[in-house]
Design a protein around this motif. Structure first.
Motif, PDB file in Angstrom:
ATOM      1  N   LEU A 116      -1.549  50.431 -45.541  1.00 33.20           N
ATOM      2  CA  LEU A 116      -1.360  51.679 -46.460  1.00 33.20           C
ATOM      3  C   LEU A 116      -2.508  51.543 -47.466  1.00 33.20           C
ATOM      4  N   SER A 117      -3.529  52.471 -47.623  1.00 28.47           N
ATOM      5  CA  SER A 117      -4.416  52.636 -48.696  1.00 28.47           C
ATOM      6  C   SER A 117      -3.947  53.953 -49.511  1.00 28.47           C
ATOM      7  N   LEU A 118      -3.831  53.368 -50.807  1.00 28.12           N
ATOM      8  CA  LEU A 118      -3.829  54.492 -52.012  1.00 28.12           C
ATOM      9  C   LEU A 118      -4.675  54.125 -53.039  1.00 28.12           C
ATOM     10  N   ALA A 119      -5.977  53.646 -52.538  1.00 29.84           N
ATOM     11  CA  ALA A 119      -6.919  53.398 -53.570  1.00 29.84           C
ATOM     12  C   ALA A 119      -7.591  54.629 -54.290  1.00 29.84           C
ATOM     13  N   ASN A 120      -7.952  54.472 -55.517  1.00 26.15           N
ATOM     14  CA  ASN A 120      -8.624  55.650 -56.186  1.00 26.15           C
ATOM     15  C   ASN A 120      -7.890  56.854 -56.331  1.00 26.15           C
ATOM     16  N   ASN A 121      -6.600  56.586 -56.997  1.00 31.68           N
ATOM     17  CA  ASN A 121      -5.667  57.862 -57.407  1.00 31.68           C
ATOM     18  C   ASN A 121      -5.322  57.278 -58.665  1.00 31.68           C
ATOM     19  N   GLU A 122      -4.132  58.096 -58.846  1.00 26.66           N
ATOM     20  CA  GLU A 122      -3.495  58.158 -60.514  1.00 26.66           C
ATOM     21  C   GLU A 122      -2.208  57.398 -60.769  1.00 26.66           C
ATOM     22  N   ILE A 123      -1.964  56.579 -59.522  1.00 28.51           N
ATOM     23  CA  ILE A 123      -0.402  55.938 -59.537  1.00 28.51           C
ATOM     24  C   ILE A 123      -0.327  55.136 -60.783  1.00 28.51           C
ATOM     25  N   GLU A 124       1.129  54.892 -61.132  1.00 30.58           N
ATOM     26  CA  GLU A 124       1.394  54.289 -62.376  1.00 30.58           C
ATOM     27  C   GLU A 124       2.296  53.174 -62.184  1.00 30.58           C
ATOM     28  N   ARG A 125       2.979  53.346 -60.996  1.00 27.34           N
ATOM     29  CA  ARG A 125       4.088  52.427 -60.821  1.00 27.34           C
ATOM     30  C   ARG A 125       4.028  51.905 -59.331  1.00 27.34           C
ATOM     31  N   ILE A 126       4.350  50.796 -58.838  1.00 33.73           N
ATOM     32  CA  ILE A 126       4.634  50.235 -57.550  1.00 33.73           C
ATOM     33  C   ILE A 126       6.035  50.595 -57.187  1.00 33.73           C
ATOM     34  N   GLU A 127       6.349  51.380 -56.418  1.00 32.16           N
ATOM     35  CA  GLU A 127       7.770  52.161 -55.984  1.00 32.16           C
ATOM     36  C   GLU A 127       7.872  52.743 -54.808  1.00 32.16           C
ATOM     37  N   ASN A 128       9.120  53.036 -54.345  1.00 30.09           N
ATOM     38  CA  ASN A 128       9.567  53.854 -53.313  1.00 30.09           C
ATOM     39  C   ASN A 128       8.787  53.414 -51.805  1.00 30.09           C
ATOM     40  N   LEU A 129       8.780  52.202 -51.670  1.00 29.01           N
ATOM     41  CA  LEU A 129       7.994  51.700 -50.459  1.00 29.01           C
ATOM     42  C   LEU A 129       8.968  50.961 -49.537  1.00 29.01           C
ATOM     43  N   ASP A 130      10.356  51.148 -49.897  1.00 29.66           N
ATOM     44  CA  ASP A 130      11.533  50.193 -49.398  1.00 29.66           C
ATOM     45  C   ASP A 130      11.480  50.162 -47.884  1.00 29.66           C
ATOM     46  N   GLY A 131      11.260  51.346 -47.241  1.00 28.29           N
ATOM     47  CA  GLY A 131      11.536  51.610 -45.876  1.00 28.29           C
ATOM     48  C   GLY A 131      10.302  50.619 -45.061  1.00 28.29           C
TER      49      GLY A 131
ATOM     50  N   LEU B  13      -4.125  49.201 -53.734  1.00 33.93           N
ATOM     51  CA  LEU B  13      -3.704  50.145 -54.846  1.00 33.93           C
ATOM     52  C   LEU B  13      -4.745  50.074 -55.787  1.00 33.93           C
ATOM     53  N   SER B  14      -5.908  49.702 -55.298  1.00 33.67           N
ATOM     54  CA  SER B  14      -7.168  49.538 -56.370  1.00 33.67           C
ATOM     55  C   SER B  14      -7.400  50.859 -56.946  1.00 33.67           C
ATOM     56  N   ASN B  15      -7.900  50.628 -58.218  1.00 35.77           N
ATOM     57  CA  ASN B  15      -8.382  51.827 -58.982  1.00 35.77           C
ATOM     58  C   ASN B  15      -7.395  52.909 -59.271  1.00 35.77           C
ATOM     59  N   ASN B  16      -6.304  52.380 -59.839  1.00 41.42           N
ATOM     60  CA  ASN B  16      -5.065  53.299 -60.050  1.00 41.42           C
ATOM     61  C   ASN B  16      -4.530  53.028 -61.601  1.00 41.42           C
ATOM     62  N   ASN B  17      -3.588  53.637 -61.895  1.00 39.31           N
ATOM     63  CA  ASN B  17      -3.194  53.424 -63.578  1.00 39.31           C
ATOM     64  C   ASN B  17      -1.969  52.341 -63.519  1.00 39.31           C
ATOM     65  N   LEU B  18      -2.174  51.449 -62.780  1.00 35.93           N
ATOM     66  CA  LEU B  18      -0.785  50.379 -62.959  1.00 35.93           C
ATOM     67  C   LEU B  18      -1.139  49.654 -64.170  1.00 35.93           C
ATOM     68  N   THR B  19      -0.003  49.549 -64.931  1.00 35.34           N
ATOM     69  CA  THR B  19      -0.189  49.004 -66.228  1.00 35.34           C
ATOM     70  C   THR B  19       0.891  47.796 -66.248  1.00 35.34           C
ATOM     71  N   VAL B  20       2.100  48.062 -65.324  1.00 35.30           N
ATOM     72  CA  VAL B  20       3.202  46.991 -65.507  1.00 35.30           C
ATOM     73  C   VAL B  20       3.302  45.928 -64.597  1.00 35.30           C
ATOM     74  N   ILE B  21       2.633  44.814 -65.218  1.00 35.08           N
ATOM     75  CA  ILE B  21       2.358  43.652 -64.228  1.00 35.08           C
ATOM     76  C   ILE B  21       3.666  43.284 -63.496  1.00 35.08           C
ATOM     77  N   ASN B  22       4.842  43.301 -64.120  1.00 32.56           N
ATOM     78  CA  ASN B  22       6.149  43.001 -63.428  1.00 32.56           C
ATOM     79  C   ASN B  22       6.127  43.779 -62.203  1.00 32.56           C
ATOM     80  N   ASP B  23       5.516  44.881 -61.881  1.00 34.22           N
ATOM     81  CA  ASP B  23       6.152  45.484 -60.603  1.00 34.22           C
ATOM     82  C   ASP B  23       5.503  44.763 -59.423  1.00 34.22           C
ATOM     83  N   VAL B  24       4.936  43.444 -59.463  1.00 33.32           N
ATOM     84  CA  VAL B  24       4.611  42.900 -58.189  1.00 33.32           C
ATOM     85  C   VAL B  24       5.898  42.150 -57.789  1.00 33.32           C
ATOM     86  N   PHE B  25       7.097  42.093 -58.810  1.00 32.49           N
ATOM     87  CA  PHE B  25       8.303  41.600 -58.286  1.00 32.49           C
ATOM     88  C   PHE B  25       8.583  42.501 -57.152  1.00 32.49           C
ATOM     89  N   TYR B  26       8.504  43.710 -57.252  1.00 35.73           N
ATOM     90  CA  TYR B  26       8.884  44.648 -56.314  1.00 35.73           C
ATOM     91  C   TYR B  26       8.457  44.473 -54.918  1.00 35.73           C
TER      92      TYR B  26
END
Length: 474
Positions: A83-98, A107-120
């Motif tokens: 899955l490639s979602l590079a170069n978008n405006e994504i802010e959180r890593i979420e909704n991939l459970d399935g 997820l390169s070149n997005n707007n991810l600011t919350v480092i703890n999202d890697v726990f997801y």
């Protein structure tokens, strides 16, 4: 030979690639003069992930270079590996459970600011994830935690930002985030146990549904659902004890019904499995015999037999294949009819059993009603003497004005309980009969469809053989 360092695809890289690999000669001159519309290279129109629900077999998905701000709409795409979602405006890593088969996530070149999202993204959710790209996000600027935290928490990834994970760097991350890693592991163990518990509960519920008894344990609550008078009278402490005993008696019978239903479900399931196995075995046997006859004809055809012999053989093959299918139809129909009789007997037997149990429940209700009348008369005398606590509600007091009022309230309560019992039994009967009818219709329709397709296949095959024979004659 110098090694090229992997990097994230970006706008400037695209421009350089077009310049280096673009048109040469006259075409190159025209391109330089007129300019190349680099803006058209990036698909910058998509703002929301949607419309992918039916693509359930999707394995690779690239939605790079858009204006997507949120990861969503992928719950049905459970087979995605890359899955490639590079170069978008994504802010959180979420909704991939399935996406439990996910191996590569960009997820390169997005707007991810919350480092703890890697726990997801930890292994419990994504056990196959091996490559993660977060380069070009604000989190990359968090020098204190990046890349040490992702390397420590995501212990199974082999590549981060297109670079193979440095074992020494990972060890450093594990040392720095030892407590967080231990907490994460504990949380994962709890999550696994919760997941297993949820799965077990879901299985047990489905078993009760298949056994037609899922609603039975709620019978006591159903009794008081519409019982206004009973709920008010039950507020009296002395009557509460009587009701608790009543509840225990009702639930005991309900548990017996559920347990018996589950036992009989196993028997029905075994019989259904035997039916399916028997049907499939008969079909396989018929197909083997039919294939043998077709092979004999093909051998005769390859031996360049005469048209007269082939014509005769085709007619024989027609009769033989049809005879095999007719015999198969008769055998399966008889098997289904025999099963239907047995299945109906099983259903009838269970309904007879539950009828006896519901009779017990009605008897318990009748005894409870008698006990309530006796105890309520005692309470009525207390109310008449005003020998009751001051904190009794006005609703309670209104039910104990006189004997007639108490009697009417108890009669109303009894009627509500009997109606609930009747409703519960009717629901069980309806489910049993509906399942019996729907299952038999399903198995009969399935056989009818198979048989029709088989007759059509035979006809098409023989038409093909005849057409080939006529072509040889020409």
């Amino acid at each position: 030979m110098s090694q090229v360092e992997p990097d994230v695809i970006c706008h400037s890289m695209l421009k350089q690639a077009v310049h280096d690999q673009g048109p040469r000669g006259e075409a190159g001159k025209i391109a330089e003069e007129e300019g190349i519309p680099f803006g058209s290279i990036d698909n910058n129109k998509i703002e929301q992930i949607q419309g992918l629900e039916k693509l359930v077999n999707l394995v690779w998905l690239d939605l790079s270079f858009n204006k997507i701000s949120k990861i969503e709409g992928l719950s049905n795409n459970t087979k995605i590996v890359d899955l490639s979602l590079a170069n978008n405006e994504i802010e959180r890593i979420e909704n991939l459970d399935g996406l439990t088969e996910l191996q590569t996530l960009s997820l390169s070149n997005n707007n991810l600011t919350v480092i703890n999202d890697v726990f997801y993204l930890r292994p419990i959710r994504f056990p196959a994830l091996r490559s993660l790209v977060l380069k070009g996000n604000p989190v990359e600027n968090d020098e204190e935690n990046y890349p040490l935290m992702p390397l420590a928490i995501l212990s199974e990834i082999s590549f981060l930002d297109f670079k193979m994970v440095d074992s020494a760097l990972r060890e450093k991350g594990l040392e720095k985030y030892e407590i967080k890693c231990l907490e994460t592991k504990d949380n994962e163990i709890k999550e696994i146990k919760m997941g297993e518990k949820a799965e077990q509960e879901a299985k047990e519920k489905q078993d009760r549904v298949n056994a037609f008894v899922n609603h039975v344990p709620q019978l006591f609550d159903l009794m008081y659902e519409e019982d206004v008078d009973g709920n008010i009278i039950n507020q009296i402490p002395e009557i509460m004890e009587v009701v608790e005993n009543f509840k225990e008696s009702i639930n005991k019978v309900c548990t017996t019904i559920v347990e018996e239903g589950l036992v009989r479900l196993k028997t029905r399931t075994a019989e259904i499995d035997d039916l399916i196995e028997s049907r499939n075995a008969a079909i396989d046997n018929a197909n083997t015999r039919a294939q043998h006859l077709v092979d004999e004809f093909l051998a005769l055809q390859e031996a360049n037999a005469s048209s007269e012999d082939l014509s005769k053989k085709i007619d024989e093959l027609d009769n033989e294949l049809m005879e095999i299918e007719i015999t198969l139809n008769e055998k399966i129909d008889e098997t289904i009819k025999e099963f239907e009789r047995y299945f109906s007997d099983m259903c009838a037997s269970f309904l007879e059993y539950t009828s006896g149990q519901y009779t017990k429940i009605r008897e318990i209700q009748a005894l409870h009603n008698e006990r309530m009348q006796e105890d309520s008369q005692v309470q009525l005398e207390r109310f008449i003497k005003n020998d009751v606590p001051d904190d009794f509600s006005e609703e309670v007091r209104m039910r104990f004005v006189d004997k007639e009022t108490v009697t009417n309230a108890l009669a109303s309560s009894h009627d509500a309980h009997m109606l609930a019992i009747d409703t519960s039994e009717d629901m069980l009967n309806a489910q049993v009969n509906s399942k019996r009818e729907s299952f038999m219709k399903m198995i009969q329709d399935k056989e009818l469809t198979r048989s029709r397709c088989r007759y059509k296949e035979i006809a098409n095959l023989l038409d093909h053989f005849r057409e080939e024979m006529y072509n040889l004659e020409d």
